[in-house]
Design an enzyme around this catalytic site. Sequence first.
Site, short mmCIF file in Angstrom:
data_model
loop_
_atom_site.label_atom_id
_atom_site.label_comp_id
_atom_site.label_asym_id
_atom_site.label_seq_id
_atom_site.Cartn_x
_atom_site.Cartn_y
_atom_site.Cartn_z
N ASP A 1 48.74 44.64 39.69
CA ASP A 1 49.03 44.60 38.25
C ASP A 1 48.34 45.79 37.57
OD1 ASP A 1 49.31 44.03 35.56
OD2 ASP A 1 48.16 42.16 35.62
N SER B 1 47.44 38.05 29.62
CA SER B 1 47.98 39.28 29.07
C SER B 1 47.41 39.55 27.66
CB SER B 1 49.51 39.16 29.08
OG SER B 1 50.14 40.37 28.79
#
Length: 315
Positions: free
Chosen positions: A241, A183
Amino acid sequence: MLLLAVLACLFAISLAAPAPIPARPSYRRAESLATTTVPDTTIEGDFVRPALFSRIAYCSSQAVTSWQCGEQCAAVGPNVKILQAGGDDGLIPMYFIASDPDTESVVVAHQGTNSKSILSIANDVQIALVDLNTTLFPQAGKDVQVHDGFQKTFERTADGVLSGVRDALNSTGAKKVLVTGHSLGAAVASMDAVMLKMNLDPSISLTTTIFGLPRVGNQEWADLVDSNLGTSFTHITNQNDPVPTVPPQLLGYVQPQGEVHIVSANATGAIQTVACPGTENDNCSDGNSLLDASVANHRGPYFQNISMSGSACPF
Ligand SMILES: *[C@@H]1O[C@H](CO)[C@@H](O)[C@H](O)[C@H]1NC(C)=O
Ligand SMILES: *[C@@H]1O[C@H](CO)[C@@H](O)[C@H](O)[C@H]1NC(C)=O
Ligand SMILES: *[C@@H]1O[C@H](CO)[C@@H](O)[C@H](O)[C@H]1NC(C)=O
Ligand SMILES: *[C@@H]1O[C@H](CO)[C@@H](O)[C@H](O)[C@H]1NC(C)=O
Ligand SMILES: *[C@@H]1O[C@H](CO)[C@@H](O)[C@H](O)[C@H]1NC(C)=O
């Protein structure tokens, strides 16, 4: 919700003063190149251990430095030693530098953040592309630009990472460095990796394996990653995602090469994983529809049921 964030962001941009026209268009059309199946041996040999280190970075710095992170620590075996840790679990995301005798490597891992905050950081905060910091990237060309917020976060730990890795190589005698993160931690790790490549002795073998990477910079940044790191750079994306597709290409952002995409997974882990040639390959996360976006997919599972969160950390 994501759609709303993107729309709000585009709306905000349309209200701002007209942006200067870029010298050359940096928007690149998606490519649809045939993907190839990644064998289990590659997943087990190259991807699982970095994922376990990225997950450890979600525990508090106290848990990591004292190596009391329960199952998260146990998963990488008994020989790993933390050499340095920095950050404050807040504005300065945590990172650690470890010795991993099992792979004769020095490991740099960066803390990530949850799906909601990475989407808001990527889309709303300091979204502008700014010039790359040439102090930290001495050999970068002058057209290289990166996300302002990501670069500011990277700068807060860059000096510590560079000197820490130098010390670690010195004290362990290792010749290999693994850079990892998930991330926001993946964005910072990608900048770390290029910085390390430019500043470490060329005899050091550097591998970058990162998870859930947002777009970090412009075409020139993607080219800089590709030319410096080549096939030693892998960014793993999970199913639907949405994070790997923000900020949008419309604003000049482009992913580097090296995507490996988890096409399907269940609670036990990845079922089908493919390598995606080129950049922004339509057969991989660039082809995801915003309408099917799953923020839960940002967390995992990345192979063998590895979810990126601190939920299993004892404290
Ligand atoms: C990728 O895209 C090409 C072109 O659209 C297509 O021929 C191919 O079957 C796609 N799928 C995979 C899994 O490579
Ligand atoms: C570049 O990064 C360093 C941190 O290593 C920082 O001190 C310096 O201010 C940055 N330069 C610019 C122009 O922001
Ligand atoms: C580590 O640093 C010391 C002091 O700078 C130097 O003498 C030594 O040769 C270095 N060791 C390695 C393995 O690079
Ligand atoms: C997940 O998929 C694998 C491979 O298809 C299968 O063997 C396993 O039983 C599945 N696990 C769950 C929890 O559905
Ligand atoms: C996967 O991990 C989660 C916790 O991260 C756990 O609750 C779940 O039982 C695990 N599933 C399997 C099939 O191992």
